[in-house]
Motif scaffolding. Structure first.
Motif: not given
Ligand code: FES
Length: 100
Positions: A10-13, A62-73, A75-80, A91-95
């Motif tokens: 798997r890959a997480l960006l 996306i540049c969220p405030k006080r958060a980090v953008t993550v893409i699960d390769a 599930d690329p339709h739902a960025w976290r 986080v581990v459980e959600t992903l």
């Protein structure tokens, strides 16, 4: 075209710029980047011989405030957007990641 093999299943960006803006934001002292904290939490090595890739990439726009953008390769339709200091177990459980 040449092929370079990898052991990743798997890959997480993970946005490295978000992490930089938080001055880390994760780990015991809140000074670790999300990618590094996740790798440690999951017992993963760095590089293509790891069981899974958790890699930092440039700004994802996306540049969220006080958060980090993550893409699960997977599930690329739902960025976290992972809030600063978020519980890594959650986080581990959600992903749906597997802890080694
Ligand atoms: S700084 Fe992370 S998405 Fe832009």
């Amino acid at each position: 075209m040449k092929v370079v093999r990898s052991d990743w299943s798997r890959a997480l960006l993970v946005c490295g710029k978000c992490s930089k803006k938080l001055d880390g934001g994760f780990g015991p002292k809140g000074r670790e980047s999300l990618a590094k904290a996740l790798r440690r939490h999951l017992g993963l090595e760095k590089g293509r011989r790891a069981a899974m890739g958790v890699i930092e990439v440039k700004c994802l726009g996306i540049c969220p405030k006080r958060a980090v953008t993550v893409i699960d390769a997977d599930d690329p339709h739902a960025w976290r957007l992972v809030d600063e200091g978020a519980d890594l177990d959650a986080v581990v459980e959600t992903l749906g990641l597997i802890r080694r």
